[in-house]
Design a protein around this motif. Structure first.
Motif, PDB file in Angstrom:
ATOM      1  N   PHE A  49       8.368 -24.400  28.279  1.00 51.00           N
ATOM      2  CA  PHE A  49       7.811 -23.232  27.603  1.00 51.00           C
ATOM      3  C   PHE A  49       7.996 -23.348  26.093  1.00 51.00           C
ATOM      4  O   PHE A  49       8.750 -24.183  25.596  1.00 51.00           O
ATOM      5  N   ILE A  50       7.296 -22.491  25.367  1.00 53.25           N
ATOM      6  CA  ILE A  50       7.327 -22.468  23.905  1.00 53.25           C
ATOM      7  C   ILE A  50       8.134 -21.265  23.456  1.00 53.25           C
ATOM      8  O   ILE A  50       7.990 -20.162  23.992  1.00 53.25           O
ATOM      9  N   PHE A  51       8.986 -21.493  22.469  1.00 53.71           N
ATOM     10  CA  PHE A  51       9.914 -20.465  21.991  1.00 53.71           C
ATOM     11  C   PHE A  51       9.701 -20.310  20.486  1.00 53.71           C
ATOM     12  O   PHE A  51       9.866 -21.265  19.735  1.00 53.71           O
ATOM     13  N   ILE A  52       9.306 -19.116  20.028  1.00 57.05           N
ATOM     14  CA  ILE A  52       9.013 -18.852  18.615  1.00 57.05           C
ATOM     15  C   ILE A  52       9.900 -17.719  18.118  1.00 57.05           C
ATOM     16  O   ILE A  52      10.046 -16.702  18.795  1.00 57.05           O
ATOM     17  N   ASP A  99       0.249 -28.721  30.125  1.00 58.94           N
ATOM     18  CA  ASP A  99       1.380 -29.239  29.366  1.00 58.94           C
ATOM     19  C   ASP A  99       1.600 -28.397  28.113  1.00 58.94           C
ATOM     20  O   ASP A  99       0.647 -28.109  27.380  1.00 58.94           O
ATOM     21  N   ALA A 100       2.853 -27.987  27.871  1.00 53.75           N
ATOM     22  CA  ALA A 100       3.170 -27.147  26.712  1.00 53.75           C
ATOM     23  C   ALA A 100       2.813 -27.838  25.404  1.00 53.75           C
ATOM     24  O   ALA A 100       2.356 -27.194  24.451  1.00 53.75           O
ATOM     25  N   ARG A 101       3.002 -29.155  25.336  1.00 52.97           N
ATOM     26  CA  ARG A 101       2.687 -29.892  24.108  1.00 52.97           C
ATOM     27  C   ARG A 101       1.187 -29.889  23.839  1.00 52.97           C
ATOM     28  O   ARG A 101       0.754 -29.761  22.701  1.00 52.97           O
ATOM     29  N   GLN A 102       0.409 -30.037  24.887  1.00 48.41           N
ATOM     30  CA  GLN A 102      -1.038 -30.017  24.726  1.00 48.41           C
ATOM     31  C   GLN A 102      -1.511 -28.622  24.359  1.00 48.41           C
ATOM     32  O   GLN A 102      -2.403 -28.440  23.522  1.00 48.41           O
ATOM     33  N   TRP A 103      -0.912 -27.604  24.964  1.00 48.23           N
ATOM     34  CA  TRP A 103      -1.324 -26.233  24.692  1.00 48.23           C
ATOM     35  C   TRP A 103      -1.108 -25.893  23.225  1.00 48.23           C
ATOM     36  O   TRP A 103      -1.990 -25.328  22.566  1.00 48.23           O
ATOM     37  N   ILE A 104       0.047 -26.259  22.674  1.00 45.29           N
ATOM     38  CA  ILE A 104       0.354 -25.885  21.291  1.00 45.29           C
ATOM     39  C   ILE A 104      -0.526 -26.644  20.307  1.00 45.29           C
ATOM     40  O   ILE A 104      -0.781 -26.177  19.194  1.00 45.29           O
ATOM     41  N   ASP A 128      -4.620 -19.384  30.942  1.00 45.34           N
ATOM     42  CA  ASP A 128      -3.824 -20.570  30.639  1.00 45.34           C
ATOM     43  C   ASP A 128      -2.409 -20.279  30.157  1.00 45.34           C
ATOM     44  O   ASP A 128      -1.678 -21.194  29.804  1.00 45.34           O
ATOM     45  N   TYR A 129      -1.986 -19.006  30.106  1.00 45.53           N
ATOM     46  CA  TYR A 129      -0.626 -18.723  29.636  1.00 45.53           C
ATOM     47  C   TYR A 129      -0.166 -17.323  30.033  1.00 45.53           C
ATOM     48  O   TYR A 129      -0.964 -16.452  30.388  1.00 45.53           O
ATOM     49  N   GLN A 130       1.163 -17.132  29.927  1.00 46.48           N
ATOM     50  CA  GLN A 130       1.783 -15.816  29.914  1.00 46.48           C
ATOM     51  C   GLN A 130       2.618 -15.730  28.638  1.00 46.48           C
ATOM     52  O   GLN A 130       3.185 -16.724  28.180  1.00 46.48           O
ATOM     53  N   PHE A 131       2.703 -14.530  28.073  1.00 46.53           N
ATOM     54  CA  PHE A 131       3.422 -14.322  26.819  1.00 46.53           C
ATOM     55  C   PHE A 131       4.307 -13.088  26.958  1.00 46.53           C
ATOM     56  O   PHE A 131       3.886 -12.068  27.508  1.00 46.53           O
ATOM     57  N   LEU A 190       4.779 -28.418  14.457  1.00 46.48           N
ATOM     58  CA  LEU A 190       5.217 -28.502  15.847  1.00 46.48           C
ATOM     59  C   LEU A 190       4.262 -29.362  16.662  1.00 46.48           C
ATOM     60  O   LEU A 190       4.694 -30.209  17.452  1.00 46.48           O
ATOM     61  N   ALA A 191       2.958 -29.163  16.460  1.00 43.18           N
ATOM     62  CA  ALA A 191       1.969 -29.944  17.209  1.00 43.18           C
ATOM     63  C   ALA A 191       2.050 -31.425  16.862  1.00 43.18           C
ATOM     64  O   ALA A 191       1.972 -32.292  17.737  1.00 43.18           O
ATOM     65  N   GLN A 192       2.211 -31.729  15.570  1.00 41.47           N
ATOM     66  CA  GLN A 192       2.312 -33.117  15.148  1.00 41.47           C
ATOM     67  C   GLN A 192       3.557 -33.775  15.736  1.00 41.47           C
ATOM     68  O   GLN A 192       3.519 -34.910  16.223  1.00 41.47           O
ATOM     69  N   THR A 193       4.671 -33.053  15.705  1.00 38.68           N
ATOM     70  CA  THR A 193       5.912 -33.583  16.270  1.00 38.68           C
ATOM     71  C   THR A 193       5.776 -33.801  17.771  1.00 38.68           C
ATOM     72  O   THR A 193       6.213 -34.811  18.314  1.00 38.68           O
ATOM     73  N   ALA A 194       5.143 -32.849  18.437  1.00 38.98           N
ATOM     74  CA  ALA A 194       4.998 -32.934  19.893  1.00 38.98           C
ATOM     75  C   ALA A 194       4.051 -34.040  20.328  1.00 38.98           C
ATOM     76  O   ALA A 194       4.128 -34.514  21.465  1.00 38.98           O
ATOM     77  N   SER A 195       3.170 -34.475  19.423  1.00 35.66           N
ATOM     78  CA  SER A 195       2.144 -35.442  19.811  1.00 35.66           C
ATOM     79  C   SER A 195       2.714 -36.811  20.161  1.00 35.66           C
ATOM     80  O   SER A 195       2.109 -37.559  20.931  1.00 35.66           O
ATOM     81  N   ASP A 196       3.886 -37.164  19.593  1.00 33.86           N
ATOM     82  CA  ASP A 196       4.440 -38.484  19.902  1.00 33.86           C
ATOM     83  C   ASP A 196       5.951 -38.452  20.148  1.00 33.86           C
ATOM     84  O   ASP A 196       6.591 -39.489  20.215  1.00 33.86           O
TER      85      ASP A 196
END
Length: 419
Positions: free
Chosen positions: A394-397, A280-285, A255-258, A58-64
């Motif tokens: 937001f991030i959804f898992i 930024d959600a992408r940076q956070w993940i 830095d977050y709520q869960f 997910l992080a790799q995909t979000a990076s670009d």
């Protein structure tokens, strides 16, 4: 309610890996019988390691990625790569094992047993959730595939190898498309077309994952109303925001709520993480791994949560070849590929492509969480009243709760709704 559909295709000059993943959450009742997922301590570590792959991908995909929404099924990608491990050898095998999360010394028999238990148990954890996993293999009849590979994927992934004359044959393409439709409740009817294959295509490995569930406590449709959602770029959208106030597992930091939303049956749940404003959600993940995620879940407590969550219908597609290469699977996609346990004929993979559909509404969505690390509480303290307004990315898992197996990961940055 239809919720998630994921499909991916891997094309090669000499090989095709086709991965179809269907994830749907909706209001129907499941048809499976209850069953326990029982992992040894060593297998529990494999879950943790594979969850690292989930966050890394997910992080790799979000990076670009330029699109504002990202939806992946790391479980399906991992399982497809697991099948491929049985054909790989040498450095190619080592790279795939390391990226998916397995130690170099992990016997292939243990890896196969791990995936086999997931296939056997996940669909039958409770009677409220409908989940099915299906694998298939199509082989060009002139391509010499080793018997040990065919037997391994049949015994551990329940994938029957079928011989076909050529993948350019419309009848063969129709057969694969029928397999997709059959195992995704007809939500995906066409997953392969003439532009995806050639005379050099010699094999197709298929994984299909279908999931359907209801929230344990649904949102009232009468409480859904228009509300503003601000994208990462600062654009303001009008979205259909669902509302409910309930006792839920909750965690927060600077830095977050869960918050955790369980599904009926209690074996699956959705985790929603909302980065603080300005983050930024992408940076956070990109700074999170499986161990840190596990700690977030372990430290949850019951709170009365005033929750607002947008309903959405989203589609997503991405070529994951570069992402997997960036994570460390380099040889499999080039002339250095070593698939000596698959065939004596040199073979490599050239493309992995995913297509995703996700829909979330008042009745259901995705699910998963780790029960063993969750601190139980008899009732929430009245002082623990929290407001959780998902009005920004937001991030959804989606997780299985007993051991924390992650089925789906997503970053929702631009929710839109269509019936």
């Amino acid at each position: 309610m239809r919720n998630i559909l994921f499909s991916g295709v891997v094309l090669g000059l000499c090989a095709i890996l086709f991965c179809l993943i269907m994830f749907v959450s909706c209001s129907g009742n499941g048809v499976t019988q209850p069953k326990r997922l029982q992992f040894t301590p060593a297998e529990q570590q494999l879950v943790q390691d594979c969850n690292d792959f989930s966050f890394n991908l997910l992080a790799q995909t979000a990076s670009d990625e330029q699109q504002e929404n990202i939806i992946l099924s790391p479980l399906s990608a991992s399982m497809l790569l697991g099948m491929l491990m049985n054909g790989a050898d040498g450095e190619t095998l080592r790279q795939i094992q390391q990226v998916v999360g397995f130690d170099d010394n992990t016997p292939l028999s243990d890896i196969n047993a791990y995936y086999r238990q997931l296939i056997d148990a996940l669909p039958a954890l409770d009677t409220e959730t409908r989940l099915s996993l299906a694998n298939g293999i199509w082989v060009k009849e002139t391509f010499p595939v080793k018997t040990d590979f065919v037997n391994a994927v049949k015994q551990n992934f329940y994938a029957e190898a079928k011989n076909v004359p050529t993948f350019t044959d419309n009848k063969v393409q129709d057969e694969i498309n029928r397999f997709a439709a059959q195992h995704t409740n007809n939500l995906i009817k066409k997953v392969i077309d003439p532009g995806m294959v050639s005379e050099e295509t010699v094999m197709a490995l298929v994984n299909a994952l279908y999931f359907k569930a209801k929230w344990m406590d649904s949102f009232k449709k009468s409480d859904t109303r228009p509300q503003t959602f601000t994208t990462a770029a600062g654009k303001q959208l009008e979205v259909q925001m669902m509302h409910r106030t309930d006792e839920l597992r909750y965690n927060e930091a600077d830095d977050y709520q869960f918050v955790e939303l369980p599904y009926k049956g209690g074996k699956y749940c959705a985790d929603i993480l909302l980065p603080a404003k300005g983050i930024d959600a992408r940076q956070w993940i990109s700074d999170i791994d499986a161990e840190q995620w596990q700690q977030i879940i372990a430290n949850t407590f019951y709170a009365e949560v005033e929750l607002a969550l947008p309903k959405f219908t989203l589609r997503y597609k991405r070529n994951l070849t570069d992402d997997l290469q960036a994570l460390g699977i380099t040889d499999a996609f080039g002339f250095n590929a070593n698939f000596a346990n698959l065939s004596d004929v040199p073979t490599f993979v050239s493309l992995i492509h995913q297509h995703t559909f996700m829909q979330v509404d008042e009745e259901g969505t995705e699910a998963a969480v780790t029960i063993g690390l969750t601190k139980e509480a008899a009732a929430p303290d009245p002082a623990f009243h929290r407001t959780f307004i998902a009005d920004r990315p937001f991030i959804f898992i989606i997780r299985e709760r007993d051991y924390g197996t992650i089925l789906f990961t997503a970053i929702i940055g631009h929710p839109a709704w269509e019936k």
